[in-house]
Design an enzyme around this catalytic site. Structure first.
Site, PDB file in Angstrom:
ATOM      1  N   GLY A 233       0.070  -6.362  -2.871  1.00  0.00           N
ATOM      2  CA  GLY A 233       0.225  -5.357  -1.825  1.00  0.00           C
ATOM      3  C   GLY A 233       1.629  -5.168  -1.279  1.00  0.00           C
ATOM      4  O   GLY A 233       1.846  -4.308  -0.424  1.00  0.00           O
ATOM      5  N   CYS A 338      -4.272  23.675 -13.950  1.00  0.00           N
ATOM      6  CA  CYS A 338      -4.927  24.583 -13.019  1.00  0.00           C
ATOM      7  C   CYS A 338      -5.661  23.821 -11.925  1.00  0.00           C
ATOM      8  O   CYS A 338      -6.883  23.756 -11.883  1.00  0.00           O
ATOM      9  CB  CYS A 338      -5.887  25.480 -13.786  1.00  0.00           C
ATOM     10  SG  CYS A 338      -6.680  26.675 -12.728  1.00  0.00           S
TER      11      CYS A 338
HETATM   12  C1  LIG Z   1      -4.611  -3.743  -6.961  1.00  0.00           C
HETATM   13  C2  LIG Z   1      -4.717  -5.184  -6.666  1.00  0.00           C
HETATM   14  C3  LIG Z   1      -3.572  -5.974  -6.626  1.00  0.00           C
HETATM   15  C4  LIG Z   1      -2.169  -5.433  -6.791  1.00  0.00           C
HETATM   16  O1  LIG Z   1      -1.749  -4.692  -5.707  1.00  0.00           O
HETATM   17  P1  LIG Z   1      -0.201  -4.187  -5.583  1.00  0.00           P
HETATM   18  O2  LIG Z   1      -0.202  -3.361  -4.370  1.00  0.00           O
HETATM   19  O3  LIG Z   1       0.103  -3.408  -6.808  1.00  0.00           O
HETATM   20  O4  LIG Z   1       0.649  -5.405  -5.459  1.00  0.00           O
HETATM   21  C5  LIG Z   1      -3.746  -7.342  -6.407  1.00  0.00           C
HETATM   22  N1  LIG Z   1      -4.962  -7.880  -6.235  1.00  0.00           N
HETATM   23  C6  LIG Z   1      -6.086  -7.152  -6.264  1.00  0.00           C
HETATM   24  C7  LIG Z   1      -7.388  -7.804  -6.071  1.00  0.00           C
HETATM   25  C8  LIG Z   1      -6.002  -5.780  -6.479  1.00  0.00           C
HETATM   26  O5  LIG Z   1      -7.114  -5.044  -6.477  1.00  0.00           O
END
Ligand SMILES: *Cc1c(COP(=O)(O)O)cnc(C)c1O
Length: 404
Positions: A233, A338
């Site tokens: 994240g 489109c």
């Molecule tokens: C999508 C996801 C990630 C990666 O998230 P980023 O924002 O790309 O770092 C990590 N863990 C889980 C469980 C995810 O679903």
């Protein structure tokens, strides 16, 4: 990426050169930037040397994953296909974690047979299913439970995952019950507490709240987890305004947290590893003069890069050759599909563009190619890696004959 003599380059290779050789649209990744990102990530958290599991869903190119694996990273997968790609790229099973709310029996069986590090379960039903398969195969399986900390990630609602109304993870009451249940199970070993509260998080505060929630639940569960998987994240600087997650600050918070917990930290970063390594090269097909604005109709579309259509996210656009002269018009960069959402960005005062000019869309390394589709029977773009100023095709352009 930088301009050299007015020509935009990636590691000294000009965009023009790439377009001439490989045509457009083309996804282009910088190895140098990848290395920088991984080095920086490792350095930021080095005081507790976490296991870094690259979130495969952000970029599923096997050749790129191979490069990532050479830096010692593991993988976070969310499907059988991703697990197979991670293994194919050479990532060892003992560095792979499996996340996701809907793992099928087939996926669970495969993961158990490959002896991956952890299956992070997201419901009681899933725990029971893992236990059933483990028992049938006379195996003892290491699992984690994904906790839903009910924390607002303060990011786009579409990519927020840690609030109680989201489908992800398990709330406090069920978490405590499940912990007790697994402790008694002969076929399951409870090894990990996992969380992932969302994506493109720019402020450390949501992570602080998350760590607090973890502190509480661990105390209540009265259990010592071998691993604490904090998910991914970490937000990146899409706007080029230096606003991104301060990893060092996050690291300090985790260090403080670890004073009370003797656990190994796992991360699952996707975007922060590959987001800014990717550039999408496109050519202007037509310029259509509208009433208040000019539509710049590109040869790239929402099927190639879906984030703007899906999340209304903004990716910077830059000309391949700088001519300096700006026009007092509004340019709307759109694709040929489109759908009204098939547009990328609206810019005032861009430099004057002409038909057949080359432009690039920035920071498309994460959730770019991996979200692409064949909508409108458009073949998927070529993928190129630039490593030490050498161009390597890491995925050929799809042939129309293969999809028609
Ligand atoms: C999508 C996801 C990630 C990666 O998230 P980023 O924002 O790309 O770092 C990590 N863990 C889980 C469980 C995810 O679903």
């Amino acid at each position: 990426m930088k301009y050299i003599k007015k020509k935009l380059t990636i590691d000294r290779v000009t965009i023009q050169n790439i377009a001439k050789k490989f045509d457009t649209p083309a996804y282009c990744y910088s190895y140098n930037q990848l290395k920088k990102n991984i080095d920086n990530f490792k350095k930021s958290f080095k005081s507790f040397s976490p296991l870094i599991c690259f979130a495969i869903k952000s970029n599923t190119n096997v050749n790129l994953i191979k490069e990532i694996s050479k830096f010692g990273l593991g993988a976070d997968v969310v499907s059988l296909g991703e697990l197979m790609k991670a293994l194919k790229a050479g990532i060892k099973p003992n560095k792979i974690v499996f996340s996701g709310v809907g793992k099928t029996s087939e996926e669970i069986s495969f993961a158990i047979n490959k002896k991956i590090l952890l299956i992070n379960a997201e419901s009681k039903s899933e725990i029971l299913e893992i236990e059933r398969i483990a028992k049938k195969n006379k195996k003892s399986v290491d699992v984690g439970i994904r906790f839903n900390p009910n924390v607002d990630a303060k990011t786009l609602s579409q990519i927020s995952t840690g609030k109680k109304e989201n489908k992800f993870g398990i709330g406090e009451k069920d978490f405590l019950e499940l912990t007790k249940y697994i402790k008694k199970s002969k076929n399951l070993n409870l090894k990990c507490l996992s969380v992932h509260i969302g994506s493109q998080i720019l402020d450390v505060k949501p992570y602080e709240n998350m760590l607090q929630a973890l502190n509480k639940i661990i105390k209540k569960a009265n259990y010592s987890f071998e691993y604490i998987d904090l998910g991914g994240g970490m937000g990146i600087d899409y706007k080029n305004d230096k606003k991104m997650l301060n990893l060092k600050n996050y690291s300090k918070n985790i260090k403080r947290f670890l004073k009370n917990h003797n656990s190994k930290i796992i991360f699952e970063p996707g975007r922060s590893i590959v987001g800014n390594i990717g550039t999408l090269i496109s050519r202007v097909t037509y310029i259509k003069e509208g009433h208040n604005k000019n539509f710049i109709i590109l040869d790239v579309a929402m099927n190639d890069l879906m984030r703007p259509a899906l999340y209304n996210s903004k990716h910077r656009i830059m000309p391949a050759t700088k001519i300096g002269k700006k026009v007092k018009k509004t340019y709307e960069f759109v694709g040929p599909i489109c759908e009204s959402t098939d547009k990328f960005l609206t810019i005032n005062n861009f430099q004057k563009l002409f038909e057949k000019d080359l432009i690039v869309i920035c920071d498309v390394g994460a959730y770019g190619m991996s979200l692409s589709s064949n909508y409108n029977v458009r073949p998927k773009p070529i993928e190129i890696l630039i490593k030490n100023s050498k161009i390597k095709v890491i995925n050929k352009r799809q042939k129309l004959t293969d999809i028609v």
